[in-house]
Design a protein around this motif. Structure first.
Motif, PDB file in Angstrom:
ATOM      1  N   ARG A 177       0.841  -1.211   0.180  1.00 43.12           N
ATOM      2  CA  ARG A 177       0.214  -0.133   0.061  1.00 43.12           C
ATOM      3  C   ARG A 177       1.026   1.306   0.032  1.00 43.12           C
ATOM      4  O   ARG A 177       0.516   2.380  -0.678  1.00 43.12           O
ATOM      5  N   ARG A 178       2.026   1.300   0.772  1.00 39.31           N
ATOM      6  CA  ARG A 178       2.589   2.191   0.861  1.00 39.31           C
ATOM      7  C   ARG A 178       3.571   2.462  -0.366  1.00 39.31           C
ATOM      8  O   ARG A 178       3.973   3.591  -0.644  1.00 39.31           O
ATOM      9  N   LYS A 179       3.958   1.462  -1.012  1.00 35.76           N
ATOM     10  CA  LYS A 179       4.991   1.443  -2.136  1.00 35.76           C
ATOM     11  C   LYS A 179       3.790   2.188  -3.227  1.00 35.76           C
ATOM     12  O   LYS A 179       4.242   3.118  -3.995  1.00 35.76           O
ATOM     13  N   ARG A 180       2.538   1.589  -3.323  1.00 35.21           N
ATOM     14  CA  ARG A 180       1.426   2.365  -4.522  1.00 35.21           C
ATOM     15  C   ARG A 180       1.502   3.722  -4.169  1.00 35.21           C
ATOM     16  O   ARG A 180       1.379   4.639  -5.025  1.00 35.21           O
ATOM     17  N   MET A 181       1.159   4.158  -2.826  1.00 33.59           N
ATOM     18  CA  MET A 181       1.046   5.648  -2.677  1.00 33.59           C
ATOM     19  C   MET A 181       2.431   6.389  -2.911  1.00 33.59           C
ATOM     20  O   MET A 181       2.187   7.461  -3.375  1.00 33.59           O
ATOM     21  N   ALA A 182       3.490   5.789  -2.605  1.00 37.31           N
ATOM     22  CA  ALA A 182       4.849   6.574  -3.155  1.00 37.31           C
ATOM     23  C   ALA A 182       4.950   6.586  -4.549  1.00 37.31           C
ATOM     24  O   ALA A 182       5.566   7.661  -5.261  1.00 37.31           O
ATOM     25  N   THR A 183       4.607   5.628  -5.307  1.00 34.76           N
ATOM     26  CA  THR A 183       4.539   5.701  -6.743  1.00 34.76           C
ATOM     27  C   THR A 183       3.643   6.621  -7.286  1.00 34.76           C
ATOM     28  O   THR A 183       4.072   7.329  -8.432  1.00 34.76           O
ATOM     29  N   GLU A 184       2.460   6.897  -6.723  1.00 38.01           N
ATOM     30  CA  GLU A 184       1.406   7.748  -7.380  1.00 38.01           C
ATOM     31  C   GLU A 184       2.004   9.109  -7.095  1.00 38.01           C
ATOM     32  O   GLU A 184       1.985  10.012  -7.657  1.00 38.01           O
ATOM     33  N   LEU A 185       2.582   9.437  -5.805  1.00 36.88           N
ATOM     34  CA  LEU A 185       3.175  10.663  -5.659  1.00 36.88           C
ATOM     35  C   LEU A 185       4.158  11.059  -6.288  1.00 36.88           C
ATOM     36  O   LEU A 185       4.436  12.219  -6.833  1.00 36.88           O
ATOM     37  N   LEU A 186       5.282  10.181  -6.842  1.00 32.85           N
ATOM     38  CA  LEU A 186       6.263  10.165  -7.627  1.00 32.85           C
ATOM     39  C   LEU A 186       5.622  10.604  -9.019  1.00 32.85           C
ATOM     40  O   LEU A 186       6.333  11.508  -9.556  1.00 32.85           O
ATOM     41  N   ASP A 187       4.844   9.763  -9.604  1.00 32.46           N
ATOM     42  CA  ASP A 187       4.204  10.301 -10.886  1.00 32.46           C
ATOM     43  C   ASP A 187       3.590  11.684 -11.021  1.00 32.46           C
ATOM     44  O   ASP A 187       3.822  12.420 -12.054  1.00 32.46           O
ATOM     45  N   ALA A 188       3.134  12.090  -9.869  1.00 30.34           N
ATOM     46  CA  ALA A 188       2.452  13.436  -9.846  1.00 30.34           C
ATOM     47  C   ALA A 188       3.612  14.456  -9.685  1.00 30.34           C
ATOM     48  O   ALA A 188       3.287  15.400 -10.513  1.00 30.34           O
ATOM     49  N   ILE A 189       4.817  14.166  -9.091  1.00 31.03           N
ATOM     50  CA  ILE A 189       5.886  15.250  -9.097  1.00 31.03           C
ATOM     51  C   ILE A 189       6.568  15.205 -10.170  1.00 31.03           C
ATOM     52  O   ILE A 189       6.777  16.249 -10.942  1.00 31.03           O
ATOM     53  N   LEU A 190       6.778  14.044 -10.909  1.00 32.43           N
ATOM     54  CA  LEU A 190       7.293  14.184 -12.389  1.00 32.43           C
ATOM     55  C   LEU A 190       6.628  14.722 -13.337  1.00 32.43           C
ATOM     56  O   LEU A 190       7.248  14.886 -14.448  1.00 32.43           O
ATOM     57  N   GLU A 191       5.148  14.982 -13.244  1.00 30.46           N
ATOM     58  CA  GLU A 191       4.648  15.599 -14.245  1.00 30.46           C
ATOM     59  C   GLU A 191       5.207  17.021 -14.336  1.00 30.46           C
ATOM     60  O   GLU A 191       5.106  17.502 -15.423  1.00 30.46           O
ATOM     61  N   GLY A 192       5.402  17.728 -13.240  1.00 31.72           N
ATOM     62  CA  GLY A 192       5.719  18.942 -13.592  1.00 31.72           C
ATOM     63  C   GLY A 192       7.423  19.017 -13.336  1.00 31.72           C
ATOM     64  O   GLY A 192       8.057  20.357 -13.423  1.00 31.72           O
ATOM     65  N   TYR A 193       8.121  18.073 -13.042  1.00 36.79           N
ATOM     66  CA  TYR A 193       9.378  18.045 -12.954  1.00 36.79           C
ATOM     67  C   TYR A 193      10.413  18.190 -14.378  1.00 36.79           C
ATOM     68  O   TYR A 193      10.051  17.433 -15.231  1.00 36.79           O
ATOM     69  N   PRO A 194      11.312  19.313 -14.532  1.00 33.47           N
ATOM     70  CA  PRO A 194      11.789  19.308 -15.680  1.00 33.47           C
ATOM     71  C   PRO A 194      12.839  18.583 -16.028  1.00 33.47           C
ATOM     72  O   PRO A 194      13.197  18.344 -17.273  1.00 33.47           O
ATOM     73  N   LYS A 195      13.199  17.536 -15.088  1.00 36.72           N
ATOM     74  CA  LYS A 195      14.278  16.856 -15.552  1.00 36.72           C
ATOM     75  C   LYS A 195      13.602  15.279 -15.265  1.00 36.72           C
ATOM     76  O   LYS A 195      12.597  15.293 -15.372  1.00 36.72           O
ATOM     77  N   SER A 196      14.743  14.326 -15.647  1.00 36.78           N
ATOM     78  CA  SER A 196      14.421  12.689 -15.799  1.00 36.78           C
ATOM     79  C   SER A 196      14.202  12.317 -14.534  1.00 36.78           C
ATOM     80  O   SER A 196      14.344  12.908 -13.177  1.00 36.78           O
TER      81      SER A 196
END
Length: 231
Positions: A177-196
């Motif tokens: 559950r925590r891994k899924r939450m961290a992955t969703e949070l990471l995807d949300a951050i990477l949408e506006g992150y300018p780098k890889s």
């Protein structure tokens, strides 16, 4: 000198010996072969054999065939006595019997060759003895280890094992559950992150344990412990 040698030494002795030999054998011979087969018994020289065979061929008493530089000689079949019907039937029966005998021997040879191949690919007696001794040592070692396990006093009871399995399942569900939450949070951050994503991991892990975040998000799920089914 024996009577056979004396007869062969005469003028027509060699021709007579060769004519009788070719008719009895009824197969082709070169002068060299005839000389090698008859010289010991009749004392014929090679020159005498060659001369006698050529003389017999000129007289039409034997046949002559040339194969390159070599000549072969054989009895004239028309001068040989014709076989009767009974003799021909006997020969046919003998051929049939010999053919059957040949097939049986060939079959036996094939079986022996297969058996020999199996034996060559199998272990020898000494190799088998060593293998048996090694297996006995392994069995003794495993038996000793099993006895030590049976005699130990720190065995896990079924109740303790069941408790550990339940706790592991609980922690596993929570981890996923925590891994899924961290992955969703990471995807949300990477949408506006300018780098890889890799550069994001490097920047967020600076000053901490390098690779810890990326490993946590990419590692596989923990295995499920074995749990005995009731009933």
């Amino acid at each position: 000198m024996s009577k056979g040698r004396e007869a062969a030494a005469g003028g027509g002795g060699a021709a007579a010996v060769l004519l009788r030999y070719l008719r009895e054998q009824n197969r082709p011979y070169s002068a060299q072969d005839a000389f090698g087969n008859l010289q010991r018994e009749h004392g014929l020289g090679k020159a005498a054999v060659v001369k006698a065979l050529e003389q017999l061929a000129q007289q039409g008493r034997v046949r002559e065939k040339a194969y390159g530089k070599q000549k072969i000689y054989f009895a004239d079949q028309e001068q040989l006595p014709a076989a009767s019907d009974a003799e021909l039937r006997r020969l046919d029966e003998e051929i049939t019997a010999r053919s059957a005998q040949l097939q049986a021997l060939q079959q036996s040879c094939r079986h022996m060759e297969a058996e020999l191949k199996d034996l060559n690919s199998s272990m020898t007696t000494s190799e088998m003895s060593k293998e048996i001794e090694a297996l006995r040592k392994d069995c003794a070692s495993y038996t000793e280890k099993l006895e030590r396990i049976k005699s130990a006093t720190n065995h896990v009871t079924p109740e303790e094992k069941e408790k550990v399995c339940r706790e592991q399942q609980l922690y596993r569900r929570e981890w996923r559950r925590r891994k899924r939450m961290a992955t969703e949070l990471l995807d949300a951050i990477l949408e506006g992150y300018p780098k890889s994503k890799k550069q994001f991991f490097v920047s967020t892990e600076a000053g901490t344990c390098p690779g810890l975040l990326s490993q946590a998000l990419t590692c596989p799920d923990p295995p499920v412990l074995y749990r005995r089914r009731s009933g």
